[in-house]
Design a protein around this motif. Structure first.
Motif, PDB file in Angstrom:
ATOM      1  N   THR A 169      57.670  -9.786  67.813  1.00  0.00           N
ATOM      2  CA  THR A 169      57.713 -10.156  69.230  1.00  0.00           C
ATOM      3  C   THR A 169      57.716  -8.920  70.127  1.00  0.00           C
ATOM      4  O   THR A 169      57.200  -8.969  71.249  1.00  0.00           O
ATOM      5  N   THR A 170      58.276  -7.820  69.637  1.00  0.00           N
ATOM      6  CA  THR A 170      58.313  -6.597  70.439  1.00  0.00           C
ATOM      7  C   THR A 170      56.970  -5.884  70.438  1.00  0.00           C
ATOM      8  O   THR A 170      56.528  -5.367  71.465  1.00  0.00           O
ATOM      9  N   PHE A 171      56.299  -5.893  69.268  1.00  0.00           N
ATOM     10  CA  PHE A 171      55.049  -5.143  69.121  1.00  0.00           C
ATOM     11  C   PHE A 171      53.891  -6.119  68.850  1.00  0.00           C
ATOM     12  O   PHE A 171      53.753  -6.657  67.750  1.00  0.00           O
ATOM     13  N   LYS A 172      53.078  -6.324  69.868  1.00  0.00           N
ATOM     14  CA  LYS A 172      51.961  -7.259  69.734  1.00  0.00           C
ATOM     15  C   LYS A 172      50.949  -6.788  68.699  1.00  0.00           C
ATOM     16  O   LYS A 172      50.222  -7.603  68.128  1.00  0.00           O
ATOM     17  N   ALA A 173      50.907  -5.486  68.434  1.00  0.00           N
ATOM     18  CA  ALA A 173      49.965  -4.965  67.449  1.00  0.00           C
ATOM     19  C   ALA A 173      50.259  -5.525  66.063  1.00  0.00           C
ATOM     20  O   ALA A 173      49.357  -5.580  65.208  1.00  0.00           O
ATOM     21  N   LEU A 174      51.502  -5.966  65.809  1.00  0.00           N
ATOM     22  CA  LEU A 174      51.876  -6.480  64.497  1.00  0.00           C
ATOM     23  C   LEU A 174      51.534  -7.962  64.331  1.00  0.00           C
ATOM     24  O   LEU A 174      51.747  -8.514  63.258  1.00  0.00           O
ATOM     25  N   ARG A 175      51.012  -8.577  65.367  1.00  0.00           N
ATOM     26  CA  ARG A 175      50.649  -9.987  65.250  1.00  0.00           C
ATOM     27  C   ARG A 175      49.285 -10.156  64.590  1.00  0.00           C
ATOM     28  O   ARG A 175      49.009 -11.187  63.970  1.00  0.00           O
ATOM     29  N   ASN A 176      48.430  -9.158  64.739  1.00  0.00           N
ATOM     30  CA  ASN A 176      47.142  -9.159  64.053  1.00  0.00           C
ATOM     31  C   ASN A 176      46.585  -7.740  64.089  1.00  0.00           C
ATOM     32  O   ASN A 176      46.325  -7.204  65.165  1.00  0.00           O
ATOM     33  N   VAL A 177      46.426  -7.155  62.920  1.00  0.00           N
ATOM     34  CA  VAL A 177      45.953  -5.769  62.818  1.00  0.00           C
ATOM     35  C   VAL A 177      44.466  -5.768  62.510  1.00  0.00           C
ATOM     36  O   VAL A 177      44.026  -6.353  61.517  1.00  0.00           O
ATOM     37  N   SER A 178      43.692  -5.103  63.369  1.00  0.00           N
ATOM     38  CA  SER A 178      42.248  -5.042  63.166  1.00  0.00           C
ATOM     39  C   SER A 178      41.823  -3.750  62.476  1.00  0.00           C
ATOM     40  O   SER A 178      40.642  -3.577  62.175  1.00  0.00           O
ATOM     41  N   LEU A 179      42.771  -2.844  62.246  1.00  0.00           N
ATOM     42  CA  LEU A 179      42.464  -1.616  61.522  1.00  0.00           C
ATOM     43  C   LEU A 179      42.427  -1.895  60.024  1.00  0.00           C
ATOM     44  O   LEU A 179      42.618  -3.034  59.590  1.00  0.00           O
ATOM     45  N   CYS A 180      42.215  -0.868  59.224  1.00  0.00           N
ATOM     46  CA  CYS A 180      42.200  -1.031  57.772  1.00  0.00           C
ATOM     47  C   CYS A 180      43.518  -1.658  57.318  1.00  0.00           C
ATOM     48  O   CYS A 180      44.604  -1.203  57.725  1.00  0.00           O
TER      49      CYS A 180
END
Length: 274
Positions: free
Chosen positions: A240-251
């Motif tokens: 919830t704090t880090f939106k990047a952890l909801r879906n990672v598009s990197l490797c």
């Protein structure tokens, strides 16, 4: 036609300065000369934090900072790397938990979703990162939390197809350190996903086939689950704090470093490690 607007980064200035300092130290280590970078350390830190916290696309970050997409990715990966390098190790987390007087720590696996697919797995026709349990692609990350659910440590990533016990065993140091540092004063609590490691991790009693748990077992399960379930707060807090952890598009293999970087920012922002 473009529209300019103001935005506020939801972190303290001290957090930005912390990451800026890490980036400055990394540039000194690499021998980067002054004036050779498009962005200074402070602006690069903001770029990295915007990606982690708000999930802002690299394309947008590149436009906002007047750099190319490739430079934006380079700045992002550099920021993730220096943060992940400062993540706490399990060698320090378990002794610290014991010194803090914790009666237990919790362990729980979480799936960080990814849109990367078509990587052949050991099972024909099934992608390496496909999780049948979650019906999605993702990476399995093990999270250790304090009794109140505060995240203390995150593991490197394993493919989402792996069960929690399998992923745990792939990280060889975890079980050995549990054996070294846990005893009657400090236990590790987990859900039934870790039933294969009951000698190290305390789990609930599993309902026997064609039978029911005894009254004593049911009473233990209620008490155990009430305490262990609080540990799931750690996974929720990170996502919830880090939106990047909801879906990672990197490797997908970078998911572990990204989660570790997010953990460092969380610790700095709230001034709490244990």
């Amino acid at each position: 036609m473009s529209v300019t607007y103001s935005a506020t980064l939801p972190v303290r200035e001290e957090t930005v300065l912390f990451l800026s300092g890490l980036l400055h130290a990394e540039r000194q280590r690499l021998g980067t000369r002054a004036g050779r970078r498009s962005l200074g350390c402070f602006k690069q830190a903001i770029l990295v934090l915007r990606w982690l916290l708000d999930g802002t696309r690299i394309t947008q970050l590149a436009v906002d900072n007047q750099v190319s997409r490739s430079t934006g990715y380079a700045y992002l990966h550099e920021g993730i790397a220096v943060l992940a390098a400062h993540a706490p190790s399990l060698h320090s987390v378990l002794p610290a938990a014991k010194m803090a007087g914790y009666a237990h720590v919790n362990i729980d696996g979480t799936l960080i979703e990814t849109d990367r697919c078509r990587t052949p797995g050991p099972t024909p026709g099934v992608d390496l990162w496909w999780s049948g349990k979650h019906d999605n692609h993702g990476g399995n990350v093990q999270v250790i939390t304090a009794p109140d659910g505060w995240p203390l440590w995150t593991s490197p990533v394993r493919p989402g197809r792996e069960h929690d016990t399998t992923a745990l065993r792939e990280h060889g140091e975890i079980l050995s350190l549990f054996t070294t540092w846990t005893d009657d004063d400090l236990r590790v609590l987990g859900d039934l996903g870790y039933e294969g490691e009951q000698t190290t991790i305390t789990v609930a009693f599993k309902k026997p086939k064609n039978a029911a748990c005894t009254d004593v077992q049911q009473q233990f399960n209620r008490a155990h689950n009430a305490v262990r379930a609080i540990g799931e707060r750690g996974n929720s807090l990170l996502k919830t704090t880090f939106k990047a952890l909801r879906n990672v598009s990197l490797c997908p293999w970078s998911i572990g470093r990204i989660t570790a970087a997010a953990l460092v920012i969380l610790h700095i922002e709230h001034d709490r490690t244990t």
